[in-house]
Scaffold this active site. Structure first.
Site, PDB file in Angstrom:
ATOM      1  N   CYS A 105     -48.264 -25.365 -34.367  1.00  0.00           N
ATOM      2  CA  CYS A 105     -49.332 -24.376 -34.456  1.00  0.00           C
ATOM      3  C   CYS A 105     -49.231 -23.853 -35.888  1.00  0.00           C
ATOM      4  CB  CYS A 105     -49.104 -23.234 -33.463  1.00  0.00           C
ATOM      5  SG  CYS A 105     -50.177 -21.831 -33.781  1.00  0.00           S
ATOM      6  N   GLU A 137      -8.762 -18.052 -20.749  1.00  0.00           N
ATOM      7  CA  GLU A 137     -10.097 -18.049 -20.171  1.00  0.00           C
ATOM      8  C   GLU A 137     -10.147 -17.087 -18.997  1.00  0.00           C
ATOM      9  OE1 GLU A 137     -11.796 -20.084 -21.987  1.00  0.00           O
ATOM     10  OE2 GLU A 137     -13.666 -20.534 -20.923  1.00  0.00           O
ATOM     11  N   LYS A 196     -15.539 -33.901 -22.149  1.00  0.00           N
ATOM     12  CA  LYS A 196     -16.484 -33.273 -21.224  1.00  0.00           C
ATOM     13  C   LYS A 196     -16.849 -34.258 -20.125  1.00  0.00           C
ATOM     14  CE  LYS A 196     -18.468 -29.579 -22.180  1.00  0.00           C
ATOM     15  NZ  LYS A 196     -18.899 -28.707 -23.192  1.00  0.00           N
ATOM     16  N   LYS A 240     -10.152 -27.837 -18.482  1.00  0.00           N
ATOM     17  CA  LYS A 240     -11.016 -26.986 -19.293  1.00  0.00           C
ATOM     18  C   LYS A 240     -11.731 -26.038 -18.336  1.00  0.00           C
ATOM     19  CE  LYS A 240     -14.405 -27.143 -23.001  1.00  0.00           C
ATOM     20  NZ  LYS A 240     -15.269 -26.113 -22.429  1.00  0.00           N
ATOM     21  N   TYR A 277      -3.885 -20.117 -22.304  1.00  0.00           N
ATOM     22  CA  TYR A 277      -3.570 -21.465 -22.782  1.00  0.00           C
ATOM     23  C   TYR A 277      -3.257 -21.541 -24.277  1.00  0.00           C
ATOM     24  CZ  TYR A 277      -8.613 -21.019 -23.462  1.00  0.00           C
ATOM     25  OH  TYR A 277      -9.862 -20.558 -23.788  1.00  0.00           O
ATOM     26  N   GLU A 312      -4.927 -30.377 -20.425  1.00  0.00           N
ATOM     27  CA  GLU A 312      -5.133 -29.196 -19.582  1.00  0.00           C
ATOM     28  C   GLU A 312      -6.533 -29.223 -19.016  1.00  0.00           C
ATOM     29  OE1 GLU A 312      -4.729 -25.947 -22.259  1.00  0.00           O
ATOM     30  OE2 GLU A 312      -2.601 -26.305 -22.571  1.00  0.00           O
ATOM     31  N   CYS A 326     -53.511 -24.176 -29.483  1.00  0.00           N
ATOM     32  CA  CYS A 326     -52.371 -23.322 -29.136  1.00  0.00           C
ATOM     33  C   CYS A 326     -52.759 -22.416 -27.965  1.00  0.00           C
ATOM     34  CB  CYS A 326     -51.976 -22.470 -30.342  1.00  0.00           C
ATOM     35  SG  CYS A 326     -50.759 -21.208 -29.947  1.00  0.00           S
ATOM     36  N   CYS A 386     -49.948 -16.331 -35.354  1.00  0.00           N
ATOM     37  CA  CYS A 386     -49.877 -16.603 -33.908  1.00  0.00           C
ATOM     38  C   CYS A 386     -48.798 -15.716 -33.280  1.00  0.00           C
ATOM     39  CB  CYS A 386     -49.540 -18.073 -33.671  1.00  0.00           C
ATOM     40  SG  CYS A 386     -49.220 -18.451 -31.947  1.00  0.00           S
ATOM     41  N   CYS A 420     -52.798 -18.499 -29.484  1.00  0.00           N
ATOM     42  CA  CYS A 420     -53.763 -17.997 -30.466  1.00  0.00           C
ATOM     43  C   CYS A 420     -55.023 -18.856 -30.496  1.00  0.00           C
ATOM     44  CB  CYS A 420     -53.117 -17.940 -31.845  1.00  0.00           C
ATOM     45  SG  CYS A 420     -52.760 -19.572 -32.519  1.00  0.00           S
ATOM     46  N   ASP A 423     -14.021 -23.255 -16.872  1.00  0.00           N
ATOM     47  CA  ASP A 423     -15.368 -22.842 -17.268  1.00  0.00           C
ATOM     48  C   ASP A 423     -15.537 -21.335 -17.064  1.00  0.00           C
ATOM     49  OD1 ASP A 423     -17.836 -23.181 -18.264  1.00  0.00           O
ATOM     50  OD2 ASP A 423     -18.697 -24.110 -16.484  1.00  0.00           O
ATOM     51  N   ASP A 476       0.831  -1.209   0.000  1.00  0.00           N
ATOM     52  CA  ASP A 476       0.000   0.000   0.000  1.00  0.00           C
ATOM     53  C   ASP A 476       0.866   1.260   0.000  1.00  0.00           C
ATOM     54  OD1 ASP A 476      -2.233  -1.501  -0.042  1.00  0.00           O
ATOM     55  OD2 ASP A 476      -2.654  -1.365   2.113  1.00  0.00           O
TER      56      ASP A 476
HETATM   57  S1  IVH Z   1      -8.060 -24.378 -26.379  1.00  0.00           S
HETATM   58  C1  IVH Z   1      -7.486 -23.269 -30.685  1.00  0.00           C
HETATM   59  N1  IVH Z   1      -7.724 -24.834 -23.785  1.00  0.00           N
HETATM   60  O1  IVH Z   1     -13.326 -24.064 -23.905  1.00  0.00           O
HETATM   61  C2  IVH Z   1      -7.633 -23.208 -29.206  1.00  0.00           C
HETATM   62  N2  IVH Z   1      -9.809 -23.954 -24.498  1.00  0.00           N
HETATM   63  O2  IVH Z   1     -15.369 -25.481 -25.482  1.00  0.00           O
HETATM   64  C3  IVH Z   1      -9.011 -23.518 -28.727  1.00  0.00           C
HETATM   65  N3  IVH Z   1     -11.376 -23.516 -22.670  1.00  0.00           N
HETATM   66  O3  IVH Z   1     -13.349 -21.865 -26.649  1.00  0.00           O
HETATM   67  C4  IVH Z   1      -9.227 -23.444 -27.273  1.00  0.00           C
HETATM   68  N4  IVH Z   1     -10.073 -24.168 -21.019  1.00  0.00           N
HETATM   69  O4  IVH Z   1     -13.068 -20.880 -24.220  1.00  0.00           O
HETATM   70  C5  IVH Z   1      -8.562 -24.400 -24.740  1.00  0.00           C
HETATM   71  N5  IVH Z   1      -7.261 -25.245 -21.542  1.00  0.00           N
HETATM   72  C6  IVH Z   1      -8.090 -24.817 -22.493  1.00  0.00           C
HETATM   73  C7  IVH Z   1      -9.381 -24.337 -22.179  1.00  0.00           C
HETATM   74  C8  IVH Z   1     -10.218 -23.919 -23.224  1.00  0.00           C
HETATM   75  C9  IVH Z   1     -11.251 -23.664 -21.337  1.00  0.00           C
HETATM   76  C10 IVH Z   1     -12.597 -23.002 -23.343  1.00  0.00           C
HETATM   77  C11 IVH Z   1     -12.325 -22.043 -24.478  1.00  0.00           C
HETATM   78  C12 IVH Z   1     -12.857 -22.742 -25.692  1.00  0.00           C
HETATM   79  C13 IVH Z   1     -13.919 -23.601 -25.083  1.00  0.00           C
HETATM   80  C14 IVH Z   1     -14.310 -24.743 -26.011  1.00  0.00           C
END
Ligand code: IVH
Length: 660
Positions: free
Chosen positions: A417, A165, A305, A110, A217, A108, A399, A422, A402, A112, A34
């Site tokens: 419908c 992300e 996923k 993914k 990434y 890696e 419907c 409508c 309408c 969210d 600070d």
């Molecule tokens: S690679 C060409 N790496 O997931 C590169 N995407 O469902 C493409 N995402 O659009 C993306 N973690 O927004 C990549 N480790 C990761 C990620 C990642 C999250 C997201 C990203 C992408 C979406 C696809």
């Protein structure tokens, strides 16, 4: 003298920021930090000539915008293809091995959140751009600047772009929702929505208060910095000060990749942020280049996923909604439950047969599932948990909007419908016209359209363009403030100069989505030419089948649609195509692969030339390839073409074609 002290303070604070926010290893006490900030702030006030928008003092918000500028991405911003189980993943790995001979993958988490592209120039942060439609995003630099882990200065001086992300840590999500609850504000459904909402704040003070974070990434053109693989690119990004996720694995072959997925998946509960899968990327850039991209995703990476979460809840009621084509969807109203990070109150029931065959009754305990971004769906009823109070659902014959009859289409097992007047259908089709993939009119979502239709201010898409003459009427509507009304009118005006494929998508012709619309706009110079084409001619176009062709001619043959197009034209809506027109040529309908370097042309240019000549361009060689065009340093693709005995063409031969 003072300038030096200011620079010294900035660089010291940046180092502490990096230690704290990126490395998670504080190197200084809060008080000392600070003190440095205070000194810098007062010096910057005293010597405004040394102010710098990228000073650490400028990372706390401050500026308020009235809208975000649109920015075109230099390199298309892609998404990822998904796999949902080991078999699908193995297929991906087999494909990569077959096409490149490589099998080393980086795994890696993914994250969210929402995808973000960061541009740097001369060692300084330049812009942060959202994905948008992949082609054009929005400049959200002011908000992204408030993310403390994003470096505002880097040692690399040449221009470059990194992607990653932006996300909201779970703790921050909970804090923000507690604060909102106390203020009686609507709660965010999940951290991703909260992050997206924060990034779309026009007031950067609000964005700053959310404490967003970011993992990077992807480095565009990593080869330029001497990297030969994704892993090397991640390291390069680390050396530039970016936050790169530490839970990254390298795995070779199917077994090891699956093992790594299981291990990384175990981490899910322990992380301070949400993840919805694992991303698997081919490590070597040479292999990535060989595999290339489809229209929206890289072919060298996929997202695994996590299985959809399933929960039990009570089905309180069933009601139907009407889509823009009149199609009826039955929906379940549920006792709200948390599932996969969001509160779910409604779920899809598909159609009458689904409800019948699963014997789903009002009052049942049902199993509900939510897979990714897809709308939640009812999986089944727990029949053993019935207590006799449950009532079977009788599908309506009328419907609800309408009161016209609902007609069942046996082929689709769906009800429609059939009343084109409508109100529910009108609202949906107008909202479709304005939607992001169509005319992209900001501020004209379903809710607003519904209000305007109910107020009898619009009924057809052409009426949208008369709204600017009704500014006062708009202002008289509840919830319509001056700023939003003017924003809406402006967005409507801007949409007039959209490219023709957006207009075609927006018309809502059955089976004509974005892709078909693009094909049509590449084959017809304007809407008039399109509207005069025959079914036969249309069905010879790529992505247009016989049935779609008949829907298109059917649409343009209807008098009220002709009238509508005329009104749009009179309003000044652009109806000419700006896409290069596809010609018929000796290459029409051939599948062509371009490989190696072609003198004075980029591969994209050569590919574009073939597309205009009516060819289909592919990035991998297979039995289905008709022609391989090769230049210098053509590698495995040419070899494969020769093995398969495919027709090939040298760069010189192609250059001759170009001349003629
Ligand atoms: S690679 C060409 N790496 O997931 C590169 N995407 O469902 C493409 N995402 O659009 C993306 N973690 O927004 C990549 N480790 C990761 C990620 C990642 C999250 C997201 C990203 C992408 C979406 C696809």
């Amino acid at each position: 003298m003072m300038k030096e002290r200011i620079e010294q303070l900035r660089s010291e604070i940046r180092k502490h920021n990096h230690s704290y926010h990126v490395l998670d290893k504080p190197t200084i006490s809060d008080q000392e930090y600070d003190r440095l900030m205070q000194e810098l702030l007062s010096l910057e006030n005293e010597y405004p000539e040394y102010k710098d928008a990228l000073s650490p003092t400028q990372q706390v918000g401050g500026q308020v915008l009235d809208k975000f500028q649109k920015v075109k991405h230099d390199v298309m911003m892609l998404s990822l293809g998904n796999v949902y189980n080991q078999a699908e993943l193995d297929e991906f790995i087999d494909r990569v091995e077959r096409e490149t001979g490589l099998n080393e993958f980086v795994l890696e988490l993914k994250i969210d959140g929402l995808a973000m592209s960061l541009r740097y120039q001369n060692g300084r942060f330049d812009k942060a751009i959202t994905r948008g439609d992949g082609d054009t995003g929005e400049d959200v630099s002011l908000n992204v600047k408030t993310i403390k882990s994003i470096p505002l200065t880097v040692s690399e001086l040449s221009a470059f772009e990194v992607r990653g992300e932006v996300y909201l840590p779970k703790l921050q999500f909970e804090r923000i929702n507690l604060e909102r609850e106390a203020k009686g504000e609507e709660l965010f459904a999940n951290p991703r929505n909260a992050a997206a909402g924060s990034i779309r704040q026009l007031d950067s003070n609000v964005a700053a208060s959310r404490n967003l974070d970011a993992y990077l990434y992807y480095l565009i053109q990593g080869q330029r910095f001497g990297c030969k693989s994704h892993l090397e690119a991640l390291d390069w990004m680390r050396t530039q000060g970016f936050k790169v996720n530490p839970h990254t694995r390298l795995a070779k072959g199917k077994e090891a990749v699956w093992q790594a997925i299981l291990e990384l998946g175990e981490l899910r509960r322990t992380l301070g942020y949400e993840i919805d899968g694992i991303v698997i990327k081919l490590n070597r850039f040479s292999g990535q280049d060989q595999m290339g991209f489809t229209a929206k995703t890289p072919r060298w990476a996929v997202a695994y996923k996590f299985p959809a979460e399933e929960v039990l809840t009570t089905l309180k009621n069933i009601f139907i909604t009407i889509g823009r084509t009149g199609k009826v969807t039955p929906n379940a109203e549920l006792a709200p439950v948390r599932i996969a990070g969001t509160t779910v109150g409604f779920a899809q029931l598909h159609n009458e047969d689904f409800i019948q065959s699963k014997d789903i009754r009002i009052g049942d305990i049902v199993k509900v599932r939510k897979a990714g971004e897809i709308i939640p769906e009812v999986v089944e009823s727990l029949i053993e948990r019935r207590d006799g109070t449950q009532v079977p659902y009788v599908f309506p014959s009328e419907c609800p909007h309408c009161h016209g009859p609902l007609v069942r289409d046996e082929k689709e097992a769906a009800h429609y419908c059939i009343n084109t007047d409508c109100e529910a259908r009108i609202v949906e089709s107008l909202a479709h016209f304005a939607s992001r993939d169509a005319m992209n009119i900001d501020g004209l979502g379903v809710k607003t359209v519904e209000t305007l239709v109910q107020a009898k201010m619009i009924k057809t898409i052409a009426d949208i363009y008369t709204l600017k003459e009704k500014r006062n009427e708009l202002l008289a509507l509840q919830g319509f403030k001056e700023k939003s009304v003017d924003g809406l009118i402006q967005a409507i005006e801007t949409s007039k100069s959209n490219s023709m494929e957006r207009l075609i998508t927006g018309l809502g012709i059955r089976q004509v989505g974005e892709k078909a619309a693009r094909s049509l706009a590449s084959s017809y110079a304007n809407i008039d030419a399109l509207s005069q084409s025959s079914e036969e001619e249309l069905s010879s176009i790529r992505d247009i089948g016989k049935i779609t062709a008949s829907f298109i001619t059917g649409y343009f043959n209807e008098e009220h649609n002709q009238h509508l197009i005329q009104r749009l034209k009179d309003a000044g809506v652009q109806m000419e195509s700006r896409l290069p027109q596809i010609e018929s040529s000796a290459f029409s309908d051939l599948t062509v692969v371009v490989t190696g370097s072609i003198p004075n042309h980029t591969r994209e240019q050569v590919e574009e030339w073939f597309r205009i000549k009516g060819a289909k361009v592919s990035s991998s060689v297979s039995k289905k390839t008709d022609l391989v065009v090769y230049g210098d340093a053509a590698g495995s693709k040419l070899k494969k073409a020769q093995e398969l005995g495919l027709r090939t063409m040298t760069a010189e031969e192609w250059l001759k074609e170009l001349e003629t």
